[in-house]
Design an enzyme around this catalytic site. Structure first.
Site, PDB file in Angstrom:
ATOM      1  N   PRO A  45       1.053  -1.534   0.104  1.00 48.93           N
ATOM      2  CG  PRO A  45      -0.877  -1.367   1.623  1.00 48.93           C
ATOM      3  CD  PRO A  45       0.442  -2.226   0.780  1.00 48.93           C
ATOM      4  CB  CYS A  46       4.008   2.058   2.039  1.00 50.12           C
ATOM      5  SG  CYS A  46       2.990   2.302   3.561  1.00 50.12           S
ATOM      6  CB  THR A  47       5.629   0.972  -2.336  1.00 48.26           C
ATOM      7  OG1 THR A  47       6.285   0.232  -1.164  1.00 48.26           O
ATOM      8  CG2 THR A  47       5.678   0.868  -3.908  1.00 48.26           C
TER       9      THR A  47
END
EC number: 1.11.1.24
Length: 167
Positions: free
Chosen positions: A52-54
């Site tokens: 999700p962050c990347t």
């Protein structure tokens, strides 16, 4: 601790680290030096290289960095508990190695994260306690103008597009 909110003073700690944009070894980032003189956006993420962050959260900030800066923001601070070397590698992997106004900061002991009231327990999936996902706009007086705290692992209210709309 209760989550940070609009009107709160942005907390400082001497226990966050970064690798300066010009390179070199990791060192402490003295938040107190710029909290009362710079306008900045804070993005807190659970972990470098996590899907999700990347794939969802950080790409919007990288793509829209010039637009964010054009709104009077001096820099964007990305906070994670990962070590500075991992964060440097992640920034490079995201194609933002040369973005000097995008500063990746390691909060290894979660001292800043705890002051922000933004920890998330991911022990059930083997990740332990992490930085929760949030985005803040902090003015030149060190006061939070806008706070977007995500519920669990969602990527919604803390996106770059939502922050740009509040700048």
């Amino acid at each position: 601790m209760a989550p940070i909110k609009r009107g709160d003073r942005f907390p400082t700690t001497d226990d966050v680290y970064y690798i300066p944009p010009e390179g070199g070894e990791p060192g402490p980032l003295e938040l107190s030096k710029f909290v009362k003189t710079k306008k900045f956006v804070v993005v807190s993420v659970p972990g470098a290289f996590t899907p999700p962050c990347t794939e969802q959260h950080l790409p919007g900030y990288i793509k829209n960095l010039p637009r964010i800066l054009s709104k009077g923001v001096d820099f964007v601070l990305v906070i994670s508990q990962n070590d500075p070397f991992v964060l440097k590698g992640w920034k490079k992997e995201l194609g933002a190695a040369d973005a000097k106004k995008l500063v990746f900061v390691s909060d290894p002991n979660l001292k800043l994260t705890k002051k922000l009231g933004s920890t998330i327990d991911l022990s059930a999936i083997g990740l332990g306690t992490r930085s929760g996902r949030l985005a803040l706009i902090v003015n030149r007086s060190g006061i939070v103008e806008y706070a977007a705290i995500e519920n669990g692992g969602e990527v919604d209210v803390s996106t770059a597009q939502k922050i740009i709309a509040k700048l």
